[in-house]
Design a protein around this motif. Sequence first.
Motif, PDB file in Angstrom:
ATOM      1  N   THR A 157       0.810  -1.226   0.000  1.00 33.23           N
ATOM      2  CA  THR A 157       0.000   0.000   0.000  1.00 33.23           C
ATOM      3  C   THR A 157       0.841   1.274   0.000  1.00 33.23           C
ATOM      4  O   THR A 157       0.293   2.364   0.143  1.00 33.23           O
ATOM      5  N   PRO A 162      -5.742   7.797   0.299  1.00 30.65           N
ATOM      6  CA  PRO A 162      -6.631   7.163   1.290  1.00 30.65           C
ATOM      7  C   PRO A 162      -7.693   6.255   0.697  1.00 30.65           C
ATOM      8  O   PRO A 162      -7.982   5.181   1.242  1.00 30.65           O
ATOM      9  N   ASN A 163      -8.304   6.654  -0.433  1.00 28.37           N
ATOM     10  CA  ASN A 163      -9.326   5.808  -1.054  1.00 28.37           C
ATOM     11  C   ASN A 163      -8.727   4.521  -1.606  1.00 28.37           C
ATOM     12  O   ASN A 163      -9.299   3.438  -1.466  1.00 28.37           O
ATOM     13  N   VAL A 166      -7.977   2.032   1.257  1.00 27.12           N
ATOM     14  CA  VAL A 166      -9.152   1.287   1.717  1.00 27.12           C
ATOM     15  C   VAL A 166      -9.479   0.161   0.746  1.00 27.12           C
ATOM     16  O   VAL A 166      -9.759  -0.973   1.154  1.00 27.12           O
ATOM     17  N   ASP A 167      -9.423   0.446  -0.563  1.00 29.33           N
ATOM     18  CA  ASP A 167      -9.749  -0.563  -1.573  1.00 29.33           C
ATOM     19  C   ASP A 167      -8.780  -1.747  -1.504  1.00 29.33           C
ATOM     20  O   ASP A 167      -9.199  -2.910  -1.555  1.00 29.33           O
ATOM     21  N   ARG A 169      -6.848  -2.643   1.031  1.00 31.63           N
ATOM     22  CA  ARG A 169      -7.042  -3.348   2.312  1.00 31.63           C
ATOM     23  C   ARG A 169      -8.180  -4.354   2.195  1.00 31.63           C
ATOM     24  O   ARG A 169      -8.061  -5.504   2.617  1.00 31.63           O
ATOM     25  N   ARG A 170      -9.308  -3.899   1.655  1.00 32.28           N
ATOM     26  CA  ARG A 170     -10.472  -4.786   1.526  1.00 32.28           C
ATOM     27  C   ARG A 170     -10.144  -5.968   0.631  1.00 32.28           C
ATOM     28  O   ARG A 170     -10.551  -7.101   0.897  1.00 32.28           O
ATOM     29  N   GLN A 189      -1.059   1.223  10.895  1.00 29.86           N
ATOM     30  CA  GLN A 189      -2.496   1.178  10.631  1.00 29.86           C
ATOM     31  C   GLN A 189      -2.856   0.039   9.685  1.00 29.86           C
ATOM     32  O   GLN A 189      -3.960  -0.511   9.765  1.00 29.86           O
ATOM     33  N   GLU A 190      -1.947  -0.293   8.782  1.00 31.72           N
ATOM     34  CA  GLU A 190      -2.208  -1.393   7.862  1.00 31.72           C
ATOM     35  C   GLU A 190      -2.369  -2.705   8.613  1.00 31.72           C
ATOM     36  O   GLU A 190      -3.259  -3.495   8.346  1.00 31.72           O
ATOM     37  N   ALA A 193      -5.585  -2.830  10.578  1.00 24.49           N
ATOM     38  CA  ALA A 193      -6.780  -2.927   9.738  1.00 24.49           C
ATOM     39  C   ALA A 193      -6.931  -4.296   9.085  1.00 24.49           C
ATOM     40  O   ALA A 193      -8.052  -4.730   8.811  1.00 24.49           O
TER      41      ALA A 193
END
Length: 298
Positions: A157, A162-163, A166-167, A169-170, A189-190, A193
């Motif tokens: 990452t 930021p967007n 999130v993508d 990570r999911r 944070q990774e 999460a």
Amino acid sequence: MSIAVENITKLYGEQKALNSISFSVKKGEIVGFLGPNGAGKSTLMKILTTYIPATEGIAKVNDFDVITNKTDVQKSVGYLPEHNPLYLDMFVKEYLSFNANVYNIKKQRVSEVIEQTGLTPEAHKKIGQLSKGYRQRVGLANALLHEPDVLILDEPTTGLDPNQLVDIRRLIQSIGKDKTVFLSTHIMQEVEAICDRVIIINKGEIVADKALKDLRDGKEQTVIVEFDYRVEDEFLLKLPNAISVNNTHDFVYEITFGTSQDMRSHVFDFAHDNQLKILQLNQKNESLENLFRALTSE
């Protein structure tokens, strides 16, 4: 075990990048490999993916030795290196089809990974036209082509907005439902999460190996409280389960309690009984960031 590392040492000349490290990763775990820059994260990942040999020690992936069973390891592993190597002048589908031919994989699999990684809208674009987030998706799609049991992701990452974060990570969490994921990063944070467990490395040595659940459910907690008047430490130590008090500045105190029970109500009652006003009252549990700083600071 999906990954087994036993006393791995790696020397570059006289520089010791890894110093006799050992750990294992069970099938189905998502493990974050965390450390400052230069700690040895990428070196270990290159050893696990057979790109470079260790100087000493044994490493296995899916019970295959990375030295004596290289081909079997390569079949078992999907690897996304830190610097994602892509042919920017190739189209997304063209690039994945090219790699599928290398693996001798049916073309149907290309369509499957494109859909799995959310690349369908970009599949007919050149890779050089894609944002960094979509380029990372192409790298992940390529790593998934041969349906490996283990995914090894080195800084997947870094540099994303930021967007895009999130993508990705999911996507990694979704992939992790069916595969073992070993994820290198220096971003706390990774790990919080995505991961079930964190291994922290510093200067080539493992300094912590914790389940994220254990970290969140620690047996101690710290409450930060600001009164409108100075209070002697000895009075605050009379609170139930209080084990230490630190007056950080002015009328702000950090009170550490030897319990996981939320103690803020007791602090509030103390203030009420002693006619004190509370200007702030927060809970400060042990965090991954605090642990990281404590273990890797000079």
